[in-house]
Design an enzyme around this catalytic site. Structure first.
Site, PDB file in Angstrom:
ATOM      1  N   HIS A 169      12.939  22.649 -25.320  1.00 52.94           N
ATOM      2  CA  HIS A 169      13.161  23.847 -26.131  1.00 52.94           C
ATOM      3  C   HIS A 169      13.408  23.511 -27.600  1.00 52.94           C
ATOM      4  O   HIS A 169      14.540  23.196 -27.984  1.00 52.94           O
ATOM      5  CB  HIS A 169      14.386  24.605 -25.604  1.00 52.94           C
ATOM      6  CG  HIS A 169      14.181  25.311 -24.319  1.00 52.94           C
ATOM      7  ND1 HIS A 169      13.798  26.645 -24.249  1.00 52.94           N
ATOM      8  CD2 HIS A 169      14.298  24.895 -23.040  1.00 52.94           C
ATOM      9  CE1 HIS A 169      13.708  27.012 -22.986  1.00 52.94           C
ATOM     10  NE2 HIS A 169      13.989  25.965 -22.226  1.00 52.94           N
ATOM     11  N   GLU A 173      13.542  25.675 -30.032  1.00 52.70           N
ATOM     12  CA  GLU A 173      14.374  26.735 -30.626  1.00 52.70           C
ATOM     13  C   GLU A 173      15.860  26.486 -30.402  1.00 52.70           C
ATOM     14  O   GLU A 173      16.701  26.999 -31.150  1.00 52.70           O
ATOM     15  CB  GLU A 173      13.971  28.113 -30.071  1.00 52.70           C
ATOM     16  CG  GLU A 173      14.480  28.471 -28.698  1.00 52.70           C
ATOM     17  CD  GLU A 173      13.697  27.858 -27.539  1.00 52.70           C
ATOM     18  OE1 GLU A 173      13.963  28.217 -26.384  1.00 52.70           O
ATOM     19  OE2 GLU A 173      12.795  27.015 -27.812  1.00 52.70           O
ATOM     20  N   CYS A 192       8.705  25.930 -22.221  1.00 51.14           N
ATOM     21  CA  CYS A 192       9.337  25.996 -20.903  1.00 51.14           C
ATOM     22  C   CYS A 192       8.552  26.952 -19.984  1.00 51.14           C
ATOM     23  O   CYS A 192       7.444  26.648 -19.604  1.00 51.14           O
ATOM     24  CB  CYS A 192      10.804  26.363 -21.028  1.00 51.14           C
ATOM     25  SG  CYS A 192      11.780  25.985 -19.546  1.00 51.14           S
TER      26      CYS A 192
END
Length: 229
Positions: free
Chosen positions: A201, A203, A84
């Site tokens: 993302h 994560e 990002c």
């Protein structure tokens, strides 16, 4: 140890550390002014709004002295992942080609998207088959990937497009492109396949307790173990 580099305005660094810990990797947040620890085995440039996205998203962080350390690590073969805002920083620092700019919608977008794996022969995609469809969340206002047509042709020829936005069937269509990215590109590789940036993302799709739409991001973060074997 995986160094998760914090800049003023980073806000996904803690998420990344938790996700890497879940994957079984030691990680710690590193303030950019302190430089990288000598025992750095991998680097994450996390999401957020470094320096408030002034000038352009990622532009000021890309000029932090720590980025010279990151470049040296890349030369030494250390895996680097920008996510990002970290992807924006990576492009601004010329770790990878192209640039990220304002979404076609001109608004911040936070949603789950589908991605098609374009190159499965990298540390970040080793667990997927080429053409596989995965789901990851996005959260950005400047996620539209832009690159000159000639440069895009080179990326395609060199198999350096990592992911493309697609629909649930794997079809790469305009309707499946959430931000207007050129050729639906969602992630690209640097000159080495150990360097990658992507707008979604991973994560946020790693910890089962919070990953509402699955844990497709887990194998991407496992790329650090593949890169270090």
């Amino acid at each position: 140890m995986i160094a998760v580099v914090q800049f003023g305005g980073s806000n996904c660094d803690r998420d990344v550390v938790r996700a890497l810990d879940h994957v079984g990797l030691e990680a710690q947040r590193v303030w950019h002014e302190d430089g990288l620890p000598t025992e750095t085995d991998g680097i994450v440039l996390p999401g957020g709004f470094s320096y408030g996205d002034y000038l352009r998203a990622g532009a000021m962080a890309a000029r932090s002295p720590v980025m010279e350390d990151v470049r040296q690590c890349i030369e030494d073969g250390t895996p680097v992942l920008g996510v990002c805002n970290g992807a924006q920083i990576g492009c601004e620092a010329r770790l990878t080609p192209g640039a990220f700019t304002t979404n076609r919608s001109a608004r911040f977008q936070c949603e789950h998207v589908h991605l098609r794996v374009e190159n499965a022969n990298t540390p970040w995609t080793h667990a997927y088959e080429e053409g596989a469809v995965i789901s990851l969340p996005i959260a950005h206002g400047e996620g539209r990937f832009e690159i000159a047509e000639e440069r895009l042709s080179e990326l395609n020829a060199d198999d350096r497009v990592l992911f493309r936005y697609c629909d649930a069937t794997g079809a790469v269509t305009e309707a499946a492109n959430p931000n207007g990215s050129t050729d639906n590109v969602a992630g690209v590789l640097g000159e080495r396949d150990t360097t990658a940036v992507l707008m979604p993302h991973p994560e946020r799709a790693t910890l089962p307790a919070i990953a509402e739409n699955g844990t497709d991001g887990h194998p991407i973060l496992e790329g650090f173990t593949v890169s270090n074997t």
